[in-house]
Design a protein around this motif. Structure first.
Motif, PDB file in Angstrom:
ATOM      1  N   PRO A  17       0.811  -1.233   0.000  1.00  0.00           N
ATOM      2  CA  PRO A  17       0.000   0.000   0.000  1.00  0.00           C
ATOM      3  C   PRO A  17       0.840   1.276   0.000  1.00  0.00           C
ATOM      4  O   PRO A  17       0.417   2.297  -0.540  1.00  0.00           O
ATOM      5  CB  PRO A  17      -0.829  -0.116   1.277  1.00  0.00           C
ATOM      6  N   GLY A  20       1.655   2.979  -3.398  1.00  0.00           N
ATOM      7  CA  GLY A  20       0.651   3.818  -4.045  1.00  0.00           C
ATOM      8  C   GLY A  20       0.979   5.297  -3.977  1.00  0.00           C
ATOM      9  O   GLY A  20       0.527   6.076  -4.826  1.00  0.00           O
ATOM     10  N   THR A  34      -5.411   5.483 -11.242  1.00  0.00           N
ATOM     11  CA  THR A  34      -6.445   4.971 -10.334  1.00  0.00           C
ATOM     12  C   THR A  34      -6.390   3.455 -10.244  1.00  0.00           C
ATOM     13  O   THR A  34      -6.490   2.883  -9.159  1.00  0.00           O
ATOM     14  CB  THR A  34      -7.832   5.428 -10.814  1.00  0.00           C
ATOM     15  N   ALA A  35      -6.218   2.798 -11.388  1.00  0.00           N
ATOM     16  CA  ALA A  35      -6.164   1.335 -11.391  1.00  0.00           C
ATOM     17  C   ALA A  35      -4.938   0.824 -10.633  1.00  0.00           C
ATOM     18  O   ALA A  35      -5.040  -0.132  -9.851  1.00  0.00           O
ATOM     19  CB  ALA A  35      -6.151   0.823 -12.831  1.00  0.00           C
ATOM     20  N   VAL A  37      -3.131   2.410  -8.257  1.00  0.00           N
ATOM     21  CA  VAL A  37      -3.263   2.679  -6.816  1.00  0.00           C
ATOM     22  C   VAL A  37      -4.276   1.711  -6.199  1.00  0.00           C
ATOM     23  O   VAL A  37      -4.054   1.188  -5.103  1.00  0.00           O
ATOM     24  CB  VAL A  37      -3.655   4.148  -6.564  1.00  0.00           C
ATOM     25  N   GLY A  38      -5.373   1.453  -6.902  1.00  0.00           N
ATOM     26  CA  GLY A  38      -6.359   0.488  -6.409  1.00  0.00           C
ATOM     27  C   GLY A  38      -5.754  -0.890  -6.227  1.00  0.00           C
ATOM     28  O   GLY A  38      -6.021  -1.583  -5.240  1.00  0.00           O
ATOM     29  N   PHE A  39      -4.919  -1.302  -7.179  1.00  0.00           N
ATOM     30  CA  PHE A  39      -4.247  -2.600  -7.060  1.00  0.00           C
ATOM     31  C   PHE A  39      -3.299  -2.617  -5.870  1.00  0.00           C
ATOM     32  O   PHE A  39      -3.248  -3.594  -5.125  1.00  0.00           O
ATOM     33  CB  PHE A  39      -3.489  -2.926  -8.348  1.00  0.00           C
ATOM     34  N   ILE A  41      -3.506  -0.966  -3.165  1.00  0.00           N
ATOM     35  CA  ILE A  41      -4.189  -0.859  -1.882  1.00  0.00           C
ATOM     36  C   ILE A  41      -5.124  -2.033  -1.633  1.00  0.00           C
ATOM     37  O   ILE A  41      -5.188  -2.562  -0.533  1.00  0.00           O
ATOM     38  CB  ILE A  41      -4.946   0.480  -1.781  1.00  0.00           C
ATOM     39  N   VAL A  42      -5.858  -2.460  -2.667  1.00  0.00           N
ATOM     40  CA  VAL A  42      -6.897  -3.463  -2.445  1.00  0.00           C
ATOM     41  C   VAL A  42      -6.496  -4.865  -2.886  1.00  0.00           C
ATOM     42  O   VAL A  42      -6.539  -5.796  -2.108  1.00  0.00           O
ATOM     43  CB  VAL A  42      -8.211  -3.046  -3.142  1.00  0.00           C
TER      44      VAL A  42
END
Length: 147
Positions: A17, A20, A34-35, A37-39, A41-42
């Motif tokens: 995380p 990101g 966005t994709a 950072v989403g990867f 973090i999530v």
């Protein structure tokens, strides 16, 4: 060799995380940023942790659990508590100051400040060890009336 790779994936999963924060500096299109950072973090940490656990086996998982979940001493507990309360309180205070237009900060510095304080508060919770999580769990359990 599998043990070392698995342990490496577990460590990467814990720190993913934080990666990101570097993505906006790459100047990618908004959708790609966005994709990614989403990867980070999530999805990414979970995949790395599962892959690491599968590769390293039970011994590595128990090693990581013993390092993270051993009892925090008094100094470590209070250091984590101070970090948690300070960061959580600062985040709340900054949010109210921003909403009331007392504090004028740009969107990107504001986002990085809040994310940093959130991560530091989470680190403070981990630093407090299992004692904190046991206390937190007791908040949500009905213990009956006391006289």
């Amino acid at each position: 060799m599998r043990f070392k790779f698995g342990l490496g994936f577990i460590i990467i999963g814990f720190f993913m995380p934080a990666f990101g924060f570097a993505v906006p500096f790459l100047h990618l299109p908004a959708a790609a940023s966005t994709a990614i950072v989403g990867f980070f973090i999530v999805g990414g940490p979970e995949v790395c942790l599962l892959l690491g656990a599968a590769l390293a086996g039970r011994d590595a998982v128990n090693l990581v659990k013993s390092k993270l979940l051993h009892s925090a001493g008094k100094t470590r507990y209070y250091a984590g508590l101070t970090l948690f309360v300070t960061c959580f309180g600062s985040n709340m205070l900054f949010a109210y100051l921003e909403l009331t237009d007392v504090l004028k900060v740009g969107a990107h510095p504001w986002l990085y400040t809040m994310l940093s304080l959130d991560l530091a508060a989470i680190f403070g919770m981990v630093l407090m060890g299992p004692e904190f999580f046991h206390k937190l769990k007791r908040i949500f359990v009905w213990e009956g009336e006391t006289d």
